[in-house]
Design a protein around this motif. Structure first.
Motif, PDB file in Angstrom:
ATOM      1  N   ASP A  71      83.972  99.672  43.703  1.00 25.63           N
ATOM      2  CA  ASP A  71      82.575  99.286  43.937  1.00 25.63           C
ATOM      3  C   ASP A  71      81.714  99.865  42.811  1.00 25.63           C
ATOM      4  N   SER A  72      81.473  99.067  41.780  1.00 25.00           N
ATOM      5  CA  SER A  72      80.741  99.553  40.609  1.00 25.00           C
ATOM      6  C   SER A  72      79.236  99.685  40.849  1.00 25.00           C
ATOM      7  N   ALA A  73      78.754  99.137  41.972  1.00 25.88           N
ATOM      8  CA  ALA A  73      77.313  99.168  42.232  1.00 25.88           C
ATOM      9  C   ALA A  73      76.891 100.339  43.117  1.00 25.88           C
ATOM     10  N   ILE A  74      77.854 101.124  43.583  1.00 20.40           N
ATOM     11  CA  ILE A  74      77.540 102.138  44.594  1.00 20.40           C
ATOM     12  C   ILE A  74      76.542 103.182  44.090  1.00 20.40           C
ATOM     13  N   PHE A  75      76.691 103.653  42.858  1.00 25.27           N
ATOM     14  CA  PHE A  75      75.775 104.682  42.378  1.00 25.27           C
ATOM     15  C   PHE A  75      74.389 104.106  42.066  1.00 25.27           C
ATOM     16  N   ASN A  76      74.360 102.809  41.755  1.00 28.58           N
ATOM     17  CA  ASN A  76      73.055 102.157  41.628  1.00 28.58           C
ATOM     18  C   ASN A  76      72.322 102.156  42.960  1.00 28.58           C
ATOM     19  N   GLU A  77      73.074 101.847  44.034  1.00 30.64           N
ATOM     20  CA  GLU A  77      72.479 101.807  45.368  1.00 30.64           C
ATOM     21  C   GLU A  77      72.011 103.192  45.810  1.00 30.64           C
ATOM     22  N   MET A  78      72.804 104.206  45.495  1.00 26.03           N
ATOM     23  CA  MET A  78      72.441 105.564  45.897  1.00 26.03           C
ATOM     24  C   MET A  78      71.216 106.062  45.137  1.00 26.03           C
ATOM     25  N   THR A  79      71.168 105.736  43.842  1.00 27.28           N
ATOM     26  CA  THR A  79      70.005 106.140  43.042  1.00 27.28           C
ATOM     27  C   THR A  79      68.759 105.394  43.500  1.00 27.28           C
ATOM     28  N   LEU A  80      68.921 104.101  43.794  1.00 27.96           N
ATOM     29  CA  LEU A  80      67.795 103.310  44.288  1.00 27.96           C
ATOM     30  C   LEU A  80      67.255 103.899  45.595  1.00 27.96           C
ATOM     31  N   ALA A  81      68.166 104.425  46.421  1.00 26.14           N
ATOM     32  CA  ALA A  81      67.754 105.011  47.700  1.00 26.14           C
ATOM     33  C   ALA A  81      66.826 106.205  47.497  1.00 26.14           C
ATOM     34  N   THR A  82      67.031 106.962  46.404  1.00 22.68           N
ATOM     35  CA  THR A  82      66.152 108.120  46.159  1.00 22.68           C
ATOM     36  C   THR A  82      64.721 107.671  45.886  1.00 22.68           C
ATOM     37  N   PHE A  83      64.584 106.570  45.144  1.00 20.27           N
ATOM     38  CA  PHE A  83      63.233 106.064  44.851  1.00 20.27           C
ATOM     39  C   PHE A  83      62.610 105.422  46.094  1.00 20.27           C
ATOM     40  N   THR A  84      63.420 104.619  46.793  1.00 20.68           N
ATOM     41  CA  THR A  84      62.910 103.914  47.971  1.00 20.68           C
ATOM     42  C   THR A  84      62.462 104.877  49.061  1.00 20.68           C
ATOM     43  N   LEU A  85      63.294 105.884  49.337  1.00 17.24           N
ATOM     44  CA  LEU A  85      62.970 106.813  50.418  1.00 17.24           C
ATOM     45  C   LEU A  85      61.864 107.784  50.026  1.00 17.24           C
ATOM     46  N   SER A  86      61.742 108.099  48.733  1.00 14.16           N
ATOM     47  CA  SER A  86      60.615 108.924  48.297  1.00 14.16           C
ATOM     48  C   SER A  86      59.308 108.199  48.578  1.00 14.16           C
ATOM     49  N   LYS A  87      59.300 106.907  48.262  1.00 14.84           N
ATOM     50  CA  LYS A  87      58.106 106.094  48.529  1.00 14.84           C
ATOM     51  C   LYS A  87      57.848 105.990  50.025  1.00 14.84           C
ATOM     52  N   THR A  88      58.931 105.807  50.793  1.00 13.53           N
ATOM     53  CA  THR A  88      58.795 105.699  52.247  1.00 13.53           C
ATOM     54  C   THR A  88      58.211 106.975  52.844  1.00 13.53           C
ATOM     55  N   ALA A  89      58.677 108.132  52.356  1.00 10.70           N
ATOM     56  CA  ALA A  89      58.185 109.413  52.867  1.00 10.70           C
ATOM     57  C   ALA A  89      56.689 109.549  52.620  1.00 10.70           C
ATOM     58  N   PHE A  90      56.258 109.143  51.428  1.00 11.83           N
ATOM     59  CA  PHE A  90      54.827 109.215  51.117  1.00 11.83           C
ATOM     60  C   PHE A  90      54.032 108.260  51.996  1.00 11.83           C
ATOM     61  N   GLU A  91      54.569 107.047  52.199  1.00 13.76           N
ATOM     62  CA  GLU A  91      53.862 106.067  53.024  1.00 13.76           C
ATOM     63  C   GLU A  91      53.757 106.534  54.471  1.00 13.76           C
ATOM     64  N   ILE A  92      54.802 107.207  54.960  1.00  9.45           N
ATOM     65  CA  ILE A  92      54.740 107.748  56.316  1.00  9.45           C
ATOM     66  C   ILE A  92      53.646 108.804  56.413  1.00  9.45           C
ATOM     67  N   SER A  93      53.616 109.690  55.415  1.00 13.90           N
ATOM     68  CA  SER A  93      52.591 110.737  55.408  1.00 13.90           C
ATOM     69  C   SER A  93      51.200 110.125  55.315  1.00 13.90           C
ATOM     70  N   LEU A  94      51.071 109.089  54.478  1.00 10.34           N
ATOM     71  CA  LEU A  94      49.776 108.416  54.334  1.00 10.34           C
ATOM     72  C   LEU A  94      49.368 107.757  55.647  1.00 10.34           C
ATOM     73  N   GLY A  95      50.361 107.146  56.308  1.00  6.03           N
ATOM     74  CA  GLY A  95      50.077 106.503  57.580  1.00  6.03           C
ATOM     75  C   GLY A  95      49.711 107.492  58.669  1.00  6.03           C
ATOM     76  N   LEU A  96      50.249 108.699  58.566  1.00  8.14           N
ATOM     77  CA  LEU A  96      49.946 109.729  59.549  1.00  8.14           C
ATOM     78  C   LEU A  96      48.569 110.340  59.355  1.00  8.14           C
ATOM     79  N   THR A  97      48.004 110.199  58.158  1.00  9.34           N
ATOM     80  CA  THR A  97      46.752 110.893  57.840  1.00  9.34           C
ATOM     81  C   THR A  97      45.633 110.536  58.819  1.00  9.34           C
ATOM     82  N   GLY A  98      45.406 109.247  59.029  1.00 11.08           N
ATOM     83  CA  GLY A  98      44.352 108.831  59.949  1.00 11.08           C
ATOM     84  C   GLY A  98      44.620 109.278  61.370  1.00 11.08           C
ATOM     85  N   VAL A  99      45.874 109.129  61.803  1.00  9.19           N
ATOM     86  CA  VAL A  99      46.244 109.522  63.163  1.00  9.19           C
ATOM     87  C   VAL A  99      46.071 111.028  63.352  1.00  9.19           C
ATOM     88  N   LEU A 100      46.508 111.806  62.361  1.00 10.64           N
ATOM     89  CA  LEU A 100      46.360 113.254  62.439  1.00 10.64           C
ATOM     90  C   LEU A 100      44.893 113.664  62.476  1.00 10.64           C
TER      91      LEU A 100
END
Length: 409
Positions: free
Chosen positions: A26-55
């Motif tokens: 599977d030659s694409a596996i490390f691409n997928e894993m690296t992509l996950a670091t960018f995707t989840l970093s963005k997701t974490a920020f969006e969750i925090s941003l979404g929590l701001t108003g509620v908090l």
């Protein structure tokens, strides 16, 4: 403990990636894993941003509740129990009132309200903590109970089941309540064992018996309703109770001559600062989980379990619901996606579909709650919080599987 778990996600993902690259090609596996670091970093920020108003909103409301004196009344009612479970916390401390509000919101299925209330509780408890980078006994007990807290109205699960075509979307209501109650009691017993809390104390037993009677009464009432009535009445009860509390807080503050608006703004400012503080902790945890998932380690583990059970001639139908079970402590959205996927593949009314729904409602998302709650006060050393939380998750999932076989096999 948390350091080891966090590193393990990355190292296991890397080893699994090597296996998939060199053994499976599977030659694409490390691409997928690296992509996950960018995707989840963005997701974490969006969750925090979404929590701001509620908090901001709910911490503002909590500030009004504190100044109104209403939370003090709640605290006095449960003070005998809290005094025995958390002896290091002074009598009638504000943390107890915030804790009651948090657990109540969780029981009513109001996640958006529960998170800021939980953070407020953690901040109150942290003010009493002499070691600011290390979780105290009280903070650990609260976190574990929170991550395994009983949910009386799992409306989200009912909604997904209805969307997926279940004949009776609420037929998992009783199994979910039993499983989540087992998880809560397991978490309490685990922490009590480590912290040497005497659960056989007559006062503690009395409160637990009272709570059990209340839960059983609610269970008996709602189990007699049809699907539409259960969803309508549970939703009405949840939202009516929470909005009534808001009005009571404001009315109590007015009676005391307090400037309600300024009190709200004071609390809301704390909510904004808290939302900013939790971003690094969420990024760290969600990226690690995302890389682990992208590596395929979870899928490989499931296949090993399935094959082992088949070789031992043991019923392995429950393995189809294990993706939800494995993801639940790691990621709430991930577990929800796994539950929906299971219902799509096997059917909402299949054994796997129902079991995945029960598992989804059996516990909270341990690592997310840990990252948000401990991150909000800068705790780095979780001590036995992770082990006790995961033990509660394990018992909840095992209970869900056993109850699934009892009700639907």
């Amino acid at each position: 403990m948390l350091n080891i778990i966090w590193l393990s996600f990355f190292f296991i993902a890397f080893i699994t990636g090597l296996y998939r690259l060199f053994i499976l090609g599977d030659s694409a596996i490390f691409n997928e894993m690296t992509l996950a670091t960018f995707t989840l970093s963005k997701t974490a920020f969006e969750i925090s941003l979404g929590l701001t108003g509620v908090l901001c909103f709910w911490m503002g409301i909590m500030k009004i509740g504190e100044k109104s004196g209403f939370i003090t009344l709640l605290t006095r009612f449960l003070n005998p129990l809290f005094k025995r479970l958390m002896p290091e916390v002074p009598d009638n401390h504000p943390a107890f009132g915030a804790m009651v509000m948090n657990l109540s919101a969780n029981m009513l299925g109001l996640d958006n309200a529960a998170t800021p209330l939980g953070i407020r509780t953690m901040q109150h408890l942290h003010a009493l903590n002499p070691l600011k980078d290390t979780a105290s006994n009280a903070q650990i007990l609260f976190l574990v109970i929170n991550t395994s807290a009983v949910t009386l109205f799992p409306l989200t699960i009912f909604t997904y089941r209805a969307q997926m075509g279940a004949a009776d979307p609420t037929d998992v209501f009783i199994p979910i309540l039993i499983a989540t109650y087992a998880s809560t009691m397991a978490g309490l017993i685990a922490v009590a064992s480590v912290q040497r809390i005497k659960l056989y104390d007559p006062v503690i037993l009395g409160y637990l018996a009272g709570f059990s009677v209340i839960i059983l009464s609610i269970l008996l009432y709602f189990s007699q309703l049809d699907q539409d009535s259960m969803q309508r009445q549970s939703s009405l009860a949840s939202n009516f109770i929470i909005f009534t509390l808001i009005i009571l807080f404001m009315a109590g503050a007015l009676k005391r001559g307090i400037n309600v608006y300024e009190s709200f703004i004071e609390g809301a400012k704390d909510g904004f600062q808290t939302a900013i503080m939790i971003i690094p902790y969420l990024v760290a945890m969600l990226v690690a989980i995302g890389v682990f998932r992208a590596s395929g380690a979870l899928d490989i583990s499931l296949e090993i379990i399935r094959s082992t059970l088949a070789n031992l001639s043991i019923d392995n139908r429950f393995v189809d619901a294990l993706p939800t079970a494995f993801m639940k402590p790691l990621s709430g959205s991930g577990a929800r996606a796994m539950m929906v996927e299971t219902m799509q593949i096997h059917g909402a009314d299949s054994f796997a579909g129902r079991l995945a729904s029960i598992v989804q409602g059996s516990t909270e998302t341990t690592f997310y709650v840990l990252a948000v709650y401990f991150g909000s006060v800068g705790i780095k050393k979780a001590r036995h919080a992770v082990a006790c939380g995961l033990f509660a998750d394990f018992i909840g999932i095992v209970a869900a599987i056993l109850i699934g076989y009892l009700f639907f096999a």
